[in-house]
Enzyme design. Structure first.
Site, PDB file in Angstrom:
ATOM      1  N   GLY A  56       0.825  -1.211   0.000  1.00  9.36           N
ATOM      2  CA  GLY A  56       0.000   0.000   0.000  1.00  9.36           C
ATOM      3  C   GLY A  56       0.853   1.252   0.000  1.00  9.36           C
ATOM      4  O   GLY A  56       2.070   1.179  -0.195  1.00  9.36           O
ATOM      5  N   ASN A  57       0.226   2.392   0.176  1.00  7.10           N
ATOM      6  CA  ASN A  57       0.977   3.645   0.299  1.00  7.10           C
ATOM      7  C   ASN A  57       0.258   4.553   1.286  1.00  7.10           C
ATOM      8  O   ASN A  57      -0.809   4.216   1.790  1.00  7.10           O
ATOM      9  CB  ASN A  57       1.167   4.303  -1.076  1.00  7.10           C
ATOM     10  CG  ASN A  57      -0.152   4.696  -1.699  1.00  7.10           C
ATOM     11  OD1 ASN A  57      -0.842   5.584  -1.212  1.00  7.10           O
ATOM     12  ND2 ASN A  57      -0.539   4.004  -2.769  1.00  7.10           N
ATOM     13  N   ARG A  58       0.839   5.709   1.565  1.00  7.74           N
ATOM     14  CA  ARG A  58       0.343   6.527   2.671  1.00  7.74           C
ATOM     15  C   ARG A  58      -0.731   7.539   2.258  1.00  7.74           C
ATOM     16  O   ARG A  58      -1.071   8.422   3.038  1.00  7.74           O
ATOM     17  CB  ARG A  58       1.527   7.241   3.336  1.00  7.74           C
ATOM     18  CG  ARG A  58       2.359   6.281   4.182  1.00  7.74           C
ATOM     19  CD  ARG A  58       3.611   6.936   4.729  1.00  7.74           C
ATOM     20  NE  ARG A  58       3.380   8.299   5.152  1.00  7.74           N
ATOM     21  CZ  ARG A  58       4.173   9.330   4.863  1.00  7.74           C
ATOM     22  NH1 ARG A  58       5.245   9.139   4.126  1.00  7.74           N
ATOM     23  NH2 ARG A  58       3.894  10.530   5.289  1.00  7.74           N
TER      24      ARG A  58
END
Ligand code: C5P
Length: 394
Positions: A208-210
């Site tokens: 995932g990413n932020r």
């Protein structure tokens, strides 16, 4: 959006009347002129003085015979207001409105107004389920009233059921949507993507990413408030679903690509605010990967580039999160992806980018025009982007 708008807030007599203070406060803080009209029974649940102090305006009630010069005040308000919101609306008031009865300040005002009327019912679940109430609400709906369905949960009786006043955010969102229905994006269809995609590794893990999704959600809400019909294709976020927007939840880049391709069929613009994963695991392990080996190598393959691949006759807006040479990189991306507009931000800045409520961006259009904006809230940035979209669409 709410600035310089007049909202009549009608309060009727139920336990949820105390929540009207919060609604009045939020509308006032958003810049609206809030004119409160209370039925006599509402004043038994919450003091007019509370509303007077929150709104900074006189409150109209049925408590006293209105002074002669005051007696037409509600009629003048009926003509002047931009929207009427009745929250909470009791079964009794709903029945009167359905029958066209005008026996108090509020019901008179509703009969006299040409502004849209929003009704947020709150009552005991049996009263809400009663066919008489259902019929009355259906009649109001057929006449163009906007009904905000009550929610499910704990009621004043202690029972759990349908009849709770809808969430305050839903009510405020509906007011904004009604006020914006004739805005500069009225009749336009806008597709917005938001959030960070998640690429599964096995049944319990993903890459995932932020991305928080805040920028995309702000664009979706701003477009709604300017009259657009909005589809929000969203990767998982912790944000509340915006009201008045079609929400299409997705998880992966592949799913987002499919949902976008479907949504843009009749769109005027696609605004890709999502942080789409660039790589995905080549294969997804059907079972949870055990932590046995001292090292683990995942083979990744490129995800589809949605903006580049999606085709059609609509405006394309991309985002460019950069850590160096922001403008030059964004200009190149605009060309490479065939965009009409790109919104570039420097993600190394603490107040700008992932998770923050503010953003500092530069907007570059297809003609090479560069506009660097100061630090703004994401909602303000959203409106700046939409100003450009309006300019390029017309
Ligand atoms: O190439 P880069 O990821 O920096 O481009 C960012 C822009 O492209 C964003 O608008 C993003 O939503 C979009 N994008 C896309 N598909 C991808 C990756 C990014 O549409 N696979």
């Amino acid at each position: 959006m709410l600035a310089q708008k007049t909202v009549v807030l009608g309060i009727t007599g139920g336990i949820a009347a105390y929540k009207a203070a919060d609604i009045a406060s939020k509308l006032t803080q958003a810049g609206a002129k809030v004119e409160v009209v209370m039925t006599e029974s509402a004043t038994k649940f919450i003091a007019p003085l509370t509303l007077r102090n929150i709104t900074g305006r006189p409150v109209i009630t049925d408590l006293f015979e209105p002074a002669a010069e005051h007696s037409l005040e509600h009629i003048a308000l009926a003509e002047a207001t931009d929207v009427v919101l009745i929250a909470p609306a009791t079964a009794n008031t709903i029945a009167k409105l359905a029958a066209g009865i005008a026996d108090n300040m509020l019901t008179c005002l509703v009969l006299a107004t040409k502004a849209p009327v929003i009704v947020a019912p709150a009552m005991n679940d049996n009263m809400f389920q009663n066919p008489a109430t259902k019929d009355n609400l259906a009649r109001l709906k057929a006449r163009g009233f906007v009904i905000i369905e009550p929610g499910y949960g704990r009621l004043a009786s202690g029972k759990i059921g349908w009849g709770r006043l809808a969430e305050i955010e839903t009510i405020i969102g509906t007011v904004k949507q009604m006020l914006g229905r004739k805005g500069d994006l009225a009749g336009k269809r806008i597709v917005v993507t938001a959030g960070g995609t998640q690429e599964p590794i096995d049944p319990v893990r993903h890459i995932g990413n932020r991305s928080s999704g805040k920028m995309g959600y702000a664009v979706a809400e701003a477009a709604r408030d300017r009259g657009a019909e909005v589809t929000l294709v969203t990767a998982p976020t912790s944000l509340a679903q915006p009201v008045g927007v079609e929400v299409v939840p997705v998880q992966t880049a592949g799913q987002m690509k499919e949902a976008v391709a479907k949504a843009v069929a009749k769109a005027d613009a696609l605004i890709m605010a999502a942080a789409v994963a660039d790589y995905q695991p080549k294969s997804i392990s059907p079972a949870k990967i055990k932590k046995e080996a001292p090292t683990l190598t995942l083979e990744l393959v490129r995800t589809p580039d949605i903006l580049t691949e999606v085709k059609g006759d609509f405006l394309k807006v991309g985002f460019a999160a950069e850590s160096e040479d922001v403008i030059a990189n964004a200009k190149e991306k605009l060309k490479k992806k065939g965009l009409d507009l790109i919104v570039a931000n420097d993600i190394t800045s603490a107040e700008s980018g992932f998770g923050t409520d503010t953003n500092k961006v530069t907007i570059i259009d297809r003609n090479g025009k560069v506009e660097s904006l100061p630090l703004l809230s994401k909602r303000e940035v959203a409106d700046k982007i939409l100003d450009k979209v309006v300019e390029l669409i017309s």
